[in-house]
Design an enzyme around this catalytic site. Sequence first.
Site, short mmCIF file in Angstrom:
data_model
loop_
_atom_site.label_atom_id
_atom_site.label_comp_id
_atom_site.label_asym_id
_atom_site.label_seq_id
_atom_site.Cartn_x
_atom_site.Cartn_y
_atom_site.Cartn_z
N GLY A 15 36.04 41.16 39.26
CA GLY A 15 36.48 41.96 40.40
C GLY A 15 37.37 41.24 41.40
O GLY A 15 38.24 40.43 41.02
N SER A 137 33.74 46.97 53.38
CA SER A 137 34.02 48.17 52.58
C SER A 137 34.50 49.27 53.50
O SER A 137 34.20 49.24 54.70
CB SER A 137 32.73 48.63 51.89
OG SER A 137 32.91 49.88 51.26
N TYR A 150 23.68 50.64 51.13
CA TYR A 150 24.97 49.94 51.00
C TYR A 150 25.77 50.05 52.29
O TYR A 150 26.23 49.04 52.83
CB TYR A 150 25.77 50.53 49.83
CG TYR A 150 27.08 49.83 49.58
CD1 TYR A 150 27.12 48.52 49.11
CD2 TYR A 150 28.30 50.47 49.83
CE1 TYR A 150 28.34 47.87 48.88
CE2 TYR A 150 29.51 49.82 49.61
CZ TYR A 150 29.52 48.53 49.13
OH TYR A 150 30.72 47.88 48.92
P1 NAP Z 1 32.07 43.06 40.93
O1 NAP Z 1 33.19 43.02 39.95
O2 NAP Z 1 30.78 43.62 40.52
O3 NAP Z 1 31.89 41.59 41.54
C1 NAP Z 1 30.81 41.25 42.32
C2 NAP Z 1 30.65 39.73 42.35
O4 NAP Z 1 29.57 39.40 43.23
C3 NAP Z 1 30.29 39.15 40.98
O5 NAP Z 1 30.93 37.90 40.84
C4 NAP Z 1 28.79 38.96 41.09
O6 NAP Z 1 28.28 37.94 40.25
C5 NAP Z 1 28.67 38.54 42.53
N1 NAP Z 1 27.31 38.68 43.02
C6 NAP Z 1 26.53 39.79 43.08
N2 NAP Z 1 25.31 39.50 43.57
C7 NAP Z 1 25.32 38.17 43.83
C8 NAP Z 1 24.35 37.26 44.33
N3 NAP Z 1 23.12 37.65 44.67
N4 NAP Z 1 24.70 35.95 44.48
C9 NAP Z 1 25.93 35.53 44.12
N5 NAP Z 1 26.88 36.33 43.61
C10 NAP Z 1 26.57 37.63 43.47
O7 NAP Z 1 32.51 43.98 42.17
P2 NAP Z 1 33.60 43.80 43.33
O8 NAP Z 1 34.07 45.16 43.65
O9 NAP Z 1 34.63 42.78 42.97
O10 NAP Z 1 32.68 43.29 44.52
C11 NAP Z 1 33.09 42.29 45.43
C12 NAP Z 1 32.83 42.77 46.84
O11 NAP Z 1 33.69 43.88 47.14
C13 NAP Z 1 31.41 43.26 47.09
O12 NAP Z 1 30.95 42.76 48.33
C14 NAP Z 1 31.56 44.77 47.14
O13 NAP Z 1 30.56 45.40 47.88
C15 NAP Z 1 32.93 44.88 47.78
N6 NAP Z 1 33.62 46.17 47.65
C16 NAP Z 1 33.99 46.66 46.45
C17 NAP Z 1 34.69 47.86 46.38
C18 NAP Z 1 35.19 48.44 45.07
O14 NAP Z 1 35.60 49.59 45.04
N7 NAP Z 1 35.23 47.69 44.02
C19 NAP Z 1 34.99 48.57 47.55
C20 NAP Z 1 34.58 48.05 48.76
C21 NAP Z 1 33.91 46.84 48.80
P3 NAP Z 1 27.60 38.26 38.80
O15 NAP Z 1 28.71 38.36 37.83
O16 NAP Z 1 26.72 37.08 38.56
O17 NAP Z 1 26.83 39.54 38.93
#
Ligand code: NAP
Length: 277
Positions: A15, A137, A150
Amino acid sequence: MTFTKTILITGVSSGFGRALAQEALAAGHRVIGTVRNREAQQAFEALDTSRAFGRLLDVTDVARIDGVVAETEATVGPVDILVNNAGYGHEGIMEESSLEEMRRQFDVNVFGAVAMIKAVLPGMRQRRRGHIINITSMGSFITMPGISYYCGSKFALEGISETLSKELAPFNIHVTAVAPGSFRTDWAGRSMVRSARSIADYDALFDPIRQARQEKSGKQPGDPVKAARAILAITQSETPPTHLLLGSDALSLVREKLAALGKEIEQWEKITRSTDG
Ligand code: NAP
């Protein structure tokens, strides 16, 4: 002009974190990336054999955070930019979702991020420079049924970020809360925690929302690589924003929310004012 920086990013396995790490490495920066298993560490370090430093860390393991940051600062160098990216979405109607699920959501999205900030701050304050970027977010501003934990966690991080930006301004340390809309990451796929359904009363409201999110996963409008470039762009600014929305969906939804909030404030202004004196 671009200067080489040391950037610490939590959650670089996929991500936003992965895209940001890749773009930062391509721009010549050193990147310390946290991951949760050896395979992800190897995959991350393979991105650049001299400037990608993988570290094993679950951000809920707060007792280890100071040590991990101290060790990387000693071996790689002082952290110029911290990106609190690690996080996940919990989806579930509040009445159906356990308090344990809420605690876990806040442990990762809020307490983990704050513990990371506390670990880098003494050094940043001493050096009188730094940038803390918290990935929040559009759910820090807008809400919808089924993601109360969330949104609660992201509202919390947004509020903490804004407050912190005022506390750290005298030390030339910037704080930016980056609030993305819907992006094509693993967020709504493998990473999402979904509470089981148990109360039929909520079926009509929530079932279509859950189904739509599952169907949309992987087809969201936002490109994480473009988000990474936008985040890198603000790190080059002398005056980065305190809040930054990413994506046209976030822009229109947050604008609508702020307009509705303004309207409601006006509608109830008389009662609001009635409590003075
Ligand atoms: P993602 O692809 O699921 O990536 C999430 C990352 O966070 C992964 O590297 C995951 O590691 C890591 N992670 C989760 N729990 C963790 C923990 N307890 N300790 C350490 N690392 C942890 O999703 P993403 O969208 O890129 O998420 C990144 C951020 O963006 C998050 O804060 C999410 O809430 C935010 N966000 C996303 C969106 C969207 O639409 N995608 C929108 C708004 C905000 P693992 O691989 O080990 O699970």
